[in-house]
Scaffold this motif. Sequence first.
Motif, short mmCIF file in Angstrom:
data_model
loop_
_atom_site.label_atom_id
_atom_site.label_comp_id
_atom_site.label_asym_id
_atom_site.label_seq_id
_atom_site.Cartn_x
_atom_site.Cartn_y
_atom_site.Cartn_z
N GLY A 61 0.80 -1.22 0.00
CA GLY A 61 0.00 0.00 0.00
C GLY A 61 0.83 1.27 0.00
O GLY A 61 0.28 2.37 -0.03
N ARG A 62 2.14 1.10 0.06
CA ARG A 62 3.08 2.21 0.04
C ARG A 62 2.74 3.26 1.11
O ARG A 62 2.75 4.46 0.86
N HIS A 63 2.47 2.76 2.31
CA HIS A 63 2.22 3.65 3.43
C HIS A 63 3.49 4.46 3.72
O HIS A 63 4.58 3.90 3.76
N PRO A 64 3.36 5.75 3.94
CA PRO A 64 4.58 6.55 4.16
C PRO A 64 5.30 6.19 5.46
O PRO A 64 6.52 6.25 5.53
N GLU A 65 4.53 5.84 6.49
CA GLU A 65 5.11 5.46 7.77
C GLU A 65 4.44 4.20 8.29
O GLU A 65 3.40 3.78 7.78
N VAL A 66 5.03 3.61 9.32
CA VAL A 66 4.44 2.43 9.94
C VAL A 66 3.09 2.80 10.54
O VAL A 66 2.97 3.80 11.26
N ASP A 67 2.10 1.99 10.25
CA ASP A 67 0.75 2.20 10.77
C ASP A 67 0.47 1.11 11.81
O ASP A 67 0.08 -0.01 11.47
N PHE A 68 0.67 1.44 13.07
CA PHE A 68 0.51 0.44 14.13
C PHE A 68 -0.95 0.03 14.32
O PHE A 68 -1.23 -1.03 14.88
N THR A 69 -1.89 0.84 13.86
CA THR A 69 -3.30 0.50 14.04
C THR A 69 -3.71 -0.70 13.20
O THR A 69 -4.74 -1.31 13.47
N ARG A 70 -2.93 -1.04 12.20
CA ARG A 70 -3.27 -2.16 11.32
C ARG A 70 -2.63 -3.48 11.78
O ARG A 70 -2.81 -4.51 11.15
#
Length: 257
Positions: A61-70
């Motif tokens: 998904g090319r998230h810019p930063e780590v998404d801990f909610t996922r």
Amino acid sequence: MGKLSYERHCAEITNQATLLVTALNGADLGIQVPSCPDWTLNQLLRHVGFAYRWADEMIRGRHPEVDFTRNLSLDVTAHVDEKASVLGPWIEEGAASLAAALQAVDPDEMIATLAGNPGPRLWARRMAQETVIHRWDAVNALGVQFEIDRDLAADNLTEWAHFALPFAFYRWPEETAVLVGPDHTVHLHATDADCELVLDLTAPRPAVREGHEKAAVAVRGPVAELMLAVYRRRPVEGLEVFGDRELLDQLLTSVRF
């Protein structure tokens, strides 16, 4: 010293996953995991598989930063009475998909970043070594022999020093504050691999140097045993310890990952 290539990390995600699954043949997944006492083997496997899928989603998904909610890997209490015949393929599918996602991007692309580090390179190494440690957890619970090559164990120890150690200082500042002090240095010396690390705890943020130095406390032993010791999977008894044992004990108590 103690560092593998990006390609090797991607390959080890699937290799270690396969070794983990192979150890499950005929296993009762309802047994408790002594080194992860809150989890059964079933839940440990779910933790690993969900971690793969979390990293995979962020990379694809090319998230810019780590998404801990996922991240679904930390609460696995709902998973009980599952079979190895189901979880084994699920683990390997997750590993293969993550490895493919990582191989399809530039290792230094600034996606899924953590503390300013390029996500692909960080997560390839982190997920490979996450699987190594949890494979040990699983085979230890099953009473099966654990084997690892020295290069991979050295890479694991080095990653712990450069990633897990500073993360612990960030995540548990009150617990790790006791480690900071004048001359607070720890030398980890592998006797069977080219891997020597000095953990400098003299400032609020730890620093790591590679090479041989005199330190307040030194620990010597086979690299795989040092790896297990810093991850609190084995006691330091049986390893050579010189110097400030209290500092070493405080380090191993305060830094968990």
